[in-house]
Write a protein that holds these residues in place. Sequence first.
Motif, PDB file in Angstrom:
ATOM      1  N   ALA A 353       0.853  -1.206   0.000  1.00 49.72           N
ATOM      2  CA  ALA A 353       0.000   0.000   0.000  1.00 49.72           C
ATOM      3  C   ALA A 353       0.882   1.246   0.000  1.00 49.72           C
ATOM      4  O   ALA A 353       0.580   2.230  -0.668  1.00 49.72           O
ATOM      5  N   ARG A 354       1.997   1.210   0.734  1.00 48.84           N
ATOM      6  CA  ARG A 354       2.871   2.396   0.799  1.00 48.84           C
ATOM      7  C   ARG A 354       3.744   2.526  -0.445  1.00 48.84           C
ATOM      8  O   ARG A 354       4.023   3.622  -0.898  1.00 48.84           O
ATOM      9  N   LEU A 355       4.175   1.375  -0.989  1.00 49.37           N
ATOM     10  CA  LEU A 355       5.043   1.397  -2.176  1.00 49.37           C
ATOM     11  C   LEU A 355       4.353   2.101  -3.346  1.00 49.37           C
ATOM     12  O   LEU A 355       4.980   2.775  -4.147  1.00 49.37           O
ATOM     13  N   PHE A 356       3.015   1.889  -3.426  1.00 55.22           N
ATOM     14  CA  PHE A 356       2.285   2.477  -4.551  1.00 55.22           C
ATOM     15  C   PHE A 356       1.685   3.842  -4.214  1.00 55.22           C
ATOM     16  O   PHE A 356       0.979   4.407  -5.010  1.00 55.22           O
ATOM     17  N   GLY A 357       2.009   4.355  -3.033  1.00 56.26           N
ATOM     18  CA  GLY A 357       1.496   5.668  -2.650  1.00 56.26           C
ATOM     19  C   GLY A 357       2.213   6.829  -3.328  1.00 56.26           C
ATOM     20  O   GLY A 357       1.625   7.578  -4.107  1.00 56.26           O
ATOM     21  N   PRO A 358       3.545   6.989  -3.095  1.00 56.47           N
ATOM     22  CA  PRO A 358       4.213   8.217  -3.541  1.00 56.47           C
ATOM     23  C   PRO A 358       4.296   8.341  -5.062  1.00 56.47           C
ATOM     24  O   PRO A 358       4.530   7.341  -5.751  1.00 56.47           O
ATOM     25  N   PRO A 359       4.144   9.562  -5.596  1.00 55.62           N
ATOM     26  CA  PRO A 359       4.135   9.745  -7.046  1.00 55.62           C
ATOM     27  C   PRO A 359       5.533   9.832  -7.677  1.00 55.62           C
ATOM     28  O   PRO A 359       5.633  10.069  -8.864  1.00 55.62           O
ATOM     29  N   SER A 360       6.626   9.649  -6.896  1.00 52.96           N
ATOM     30  CA  SER A 360       7.988   9.830  -7.419  1.00 52.96           C
ATOM     31  C   SER A 360       8.248   8.971  -8.669  1.00 52.96           C
ATOM     32  O   SER A 360       7.971   7.766  -8.673  1.00 52.96           O
TER      33      SER A 360
END
Length: 390
Positions: A353-360
């Motif tokens: 869930a966190r890996l796919f959160g940030p837009p970097s």
Amino acid sequence: MKTAYDVVIAGAGLVGLSLAPALSRTGLSVALIDRGSMADEERSAETFDTRIYAISPGSAAFLRAVGAWQALNRERITAIESMHVEGDGGGSLDFSAYDLGERALAWIVEERDLRSALLRTARRAGVHMIGEATLDALTWSAAAGTLRLADGRVLEARLVVGADGAHSWVRQAGGIVAEPKAYGQTAVVANFECERAHHGRAHQWFRADGGVLAWLPLPGRRMSMVWSAPDALAQTLLAESEEGLSTRVAEAGRHALGMLSCITPASGFPLRFLRLPTSVALRLALVGDAAHGVHPLAGQGVNLGFGDAQSLSTVLAERGPINDAGAPILLERYARRRAEPVLAMQAVTDGLARLFGPPSPWLKALRNAGISAVDRLPLLKRALAQPALR
Ligand SMILES: Cc1cc2nc3c(=O)[nH]c(=O)nc-3n(C[C@H](O)[C@H](O)[C@H](O)COP(=O)(O)OP(=O)(O)OC[C@H]3O[C@@H](n4cnc5c(N)ncnc54)[C@H](O)[C@@H]3O)c2cc1C
């Protein structure tokens, strides 16, 4: 009036309902209490429940041992035979039950069917069921937990089990303090009629906005959607008309099943992560969502709960000469057995869930390359799938 039991379970969700007959069959006297009704709901065969569960083969085996799986109508169970997972930048991963040597990756079951089968199983097993009850006070002595209901009834038990969900009253009364962490996402669920057949294939898309869209096969040309969407988007989806929602969901899934038509009203569930310092205390054990909260992207919440129920019932069945169901040594054994599988599942689901959160952009490239790399490594893929299957 005071009644004494070996075990009192507070909360007759699917997890409490599965634990009660499993314990009763080991010769323990068991009471199961809920604030809701314990009556069977009227249901029409024409309609589908919006709440569905992907039940792992391991959970299905436990439910069979309890006596509930065989009470389900086979025509309303769908096997997930394969699954296609897509990242937000071209990465993809496929799982196949055949490759993993399984009949199904998971079984899709409607909540009302499973609940009704478990209610019948619990009644047959001689569980004392108390519905529409308000829990008023819980006190402890060295020998027992004492639960007072608002109508004046008093239940005493060697072991009190909290199966009362994410906002567990029992957990709080037992002094186990936990702060659930909001994901900032709401899971929107609804069922659809599809233009094309699904062939037992589930789909999952990790989206650029950090959300996750899952389509799970239902009987016939139908599917169930779980869209874990950022809160604002979820509110928009929930406010859509049936036609509007069908169009948006079909587009979000790139028309993988053609045109869609909504067949149940959409519902929303706010998503939270919950990790506790412990799942046991003096004469107290927690199971299910009362004991842990996971993101639904892997469809593992209730499966973890069934794992708790199976472990606790096995520990108590193997208690040997100890005739006290709440003996600290048994509770510690239960807590030890569950610590590792719960932590592992939380690490995987929360990590994804966190890996796919940030837009970097570099993280986007990395995570999509990672997904495709896993797809090319059958042994790693198998190792990743095993905990979800069992
Ligand atoms: C959108 C979504 C999709 C999901 N899909 C899946 C999936 O496919 N597979 C999967 O494994 N998991 C899935 N999950 C997770 C799953 O829904 C939960 O893990 C599961 O329902 C937890 O069951 P439980 O019995 O522990 O708690 P609950 O279902 O919350 O039951 C708690 C029970 O306790 C009772 N209760 C609560 N407080 C009190 C009180 N004070 N007094 C008396 N009774 C009380 C309630 O009435 C209720 O009956 C999903 C979750 C979401 C949000």
